[in-house]
Design a protein around this motif. Structure first.
Motif, PDB file in Angstrom:
ATOM      1  N   LEU A  74       0.731  -1.248   0.079  1.00  0.00           N
ATOM      2  CA  LEU A  74      -0.146  -0.109   0.055  1.00  0.00           C
ATOM      3  C   LEU A  74       0.807   1.334  -0.166  1.00  0.00           C
ATOM      4  N   GLU A  75       1.974   1.315   0.884  1.00  0.00           N
ATOM      5  CA  GLU A  75       2.785   2.565   0.854  1.00  0.00           C
ATOM      6  C   GLU A  75       3.758   2.729  -0.529  1.00  0.00           C
ATOM      7  N   ASN A  76       4.039   1.541  -1.046  1.00  0.00           N
ATOM      8  CA  ASN A  76       4.950   1.752  -2.442  1.00  0.00           C
ATOM      9  C   ASN A  76       4.175   2.000  -3.524  1.00  0.00           C
ATOM     10  N   TYR A  77       2.768   1.271  -3.554  1.00  0.00           N
ATOM     11  CA  TYR A  77       1.995   1.505  -4.908  1.00  0.00           C
ATOM     12  C   TYR A  77       0.644   2.282  -4.851  1.00  0.00           C
ATOM     13  N   VAL A  78       0.455   3.013  -3.615  1.00  0.00           N
ATOM     14  CA  VAL A  78      -0.725   3.668  -3.419  1.00  0.00           C
ATOM     15  C   VAL A  78      -0.358   5.088  -2.777  1.00  0.00           C
ATOM     16  N   LEU A  79       0.057   4.876  -1.725  1.00  0.00           N
ATOM     17  CA  LEU A  79       0.308   6.122  -0.726  1.00  0.00           C
ATOM     18  C   LEU A  79       1.304   6.848  -1.056  1.00  0.00           C
ATOM     19  N   LYS A  80       2.498   6.722  -1.205  1.00  0.00           N
ATOM     20  CA  LYS A  80       3.845   7.646  -0.972  1.00  0.00           C
ATOM     21  C   LYS A  80       3.589   8.496  -2.549  1.00  0.00           C
ATOM     22  N   GLU A  81       4.290   9.892  -2.290  1.00  0.00           N
ATOM     23  CA  GLU A  81       4.558  10.485  -3.409  1.00  0.00           C
ATOM     24  C   GLU A  81       4.797   9.445  -4.970  1.00  0.00           C
ATOM     25  N   ASP A  90       0.143  12.333  -3.923  1.00  0.00           N
ATOM     26  CA  ASP A  90       0.859  12.219  -2.683  1.00  0.00           C
ATOM     27  C   ASP A  90      -0.264  11.747  -1.689  1.00  0.00           C
ATOM     28  N   LEU A  91      -0.450  10.646  -1.449  1.00  0.00           N
ATOM     29  CA  LEU A  91      -1.273  10.076  -0.259  1.00  0.00           C
ATOM     30  C   LEU A  91      -0.845   9.627   0.983  1.00  0.00           C
ATOM     31  N   SER A  92       0.263  10.288   1.081  1.00  0.00           N
ATOM     32  CA  SER A  92       1.084   9.635   2.447  1.00  0.00           C
ATOM     33  C   SER A  92       0.608  10.016   3.685  1.00  0.00           C
ATOM     34  N   PHE A  93      -0.286  11.031   3.851  1.00  0.00           N
ATOM     35  CA  PHE A  93      -0.950  11.650   4.967  1.00  0.00           C
ATOM     36  C   PHE A  93      -2.032  10.574   5.509  1.00  0.00           C
TER      37      PHE A  93
END
Length: 205
Positions: A59-66, A80-83
């Motif tokens: 999720l972090e690497n394919y959806v959330l981070k910029e 960027d959905l890292s928030f």
């Protein structure tokens, strides 16, 4: 393979969740009175770490981070959905905790009764969430290494809580000064075990 082995050994001994970061102390102190119960909780924590870390990694690497959504097209490269990472990590963890709780209640009712409130509280166990946040911080190369890190962290947590439970069972027959009985002597032993695990900090793996 070398990186996986290094990550596995370091997560157990060098970066132990209890003795290096003192994460998950509430359930560690409360449940470490009986070896069988401590082992059951340790296995549950390990299972959740192994399941949630690779999912949170993807999720972090394919959806959330910029830039993670660039696989959808060039127009998504700046999204960027890292928030949202913290709340999504917690949601994934809570889902697996609920699954584990149902499995334990169905197949091991005695363990479920002995763990009591501490089984659902795994959802807010800082060792579990810490695993995902450390995974995010360390930027592992792939989901396999993240899974190995989760397994090693869980095994390290099992070693800590089962070791403490075994010592506390023996302490029941020891002549301990009254002011130190209970949590007092437990904190002292935790500190001594932490000092012992510091011996592994010089490992060059």
């Amino acid at each position: 393979m070398e990186e996986m082995l290094s990550t596995f050994v370091r997560s157990i001994f060098v970066e132990n969740m209890i003795f290096a970061y003192y994460l998950g102390m509430c359930s560690y102190l409360a449940v470490s009175k009986n070896v069988k119960t401590a082992l059951g909780l340790g296995i549950a924590v390990t299972f959740i770490l192994v399941c949630t870390l690779p999912i949170n990694y993807m999720l972090e690497n394919y959806v959330l981070k910029e830039g993670a959504l660039s696989w959808l097209g060039a127009e998504y490269a700046t999204v960027d959905l890292s928030f949202l990472s913290l709340i999504i990590f917690i949601a994934i963890i809570a889902s697996f905790v609920q699954l584990v709780e149902m499995i334990v209640e169905k197949f091991a009712p005695a363990l479920y009764a002995s763990l009591g409130i501490f089984l659902p509280l795994i959802a807010v166990n800082c060792a579990i969430l810490g695993g995902s946040l450390f995974m995010q911080q360390k930027a592992f190369a792939n989901a396999g290494i993240a899974t190995v890190y989760g397994l090693g962290s869980g095994i390290g947590w099992i070693l800590a809580i089962v070791g403490m439970a075994a010592i506390r069972e023996k302490l029941a027959y020891s002549d301990i000064p009254k002011p130190l009985k209970g949590l007092g002597i437990t904190f002292i032993i935790t500190g001594l075990m932490g000092i012992g695990f510091m011996c592994f900090s010089g490992l060059n793996i």
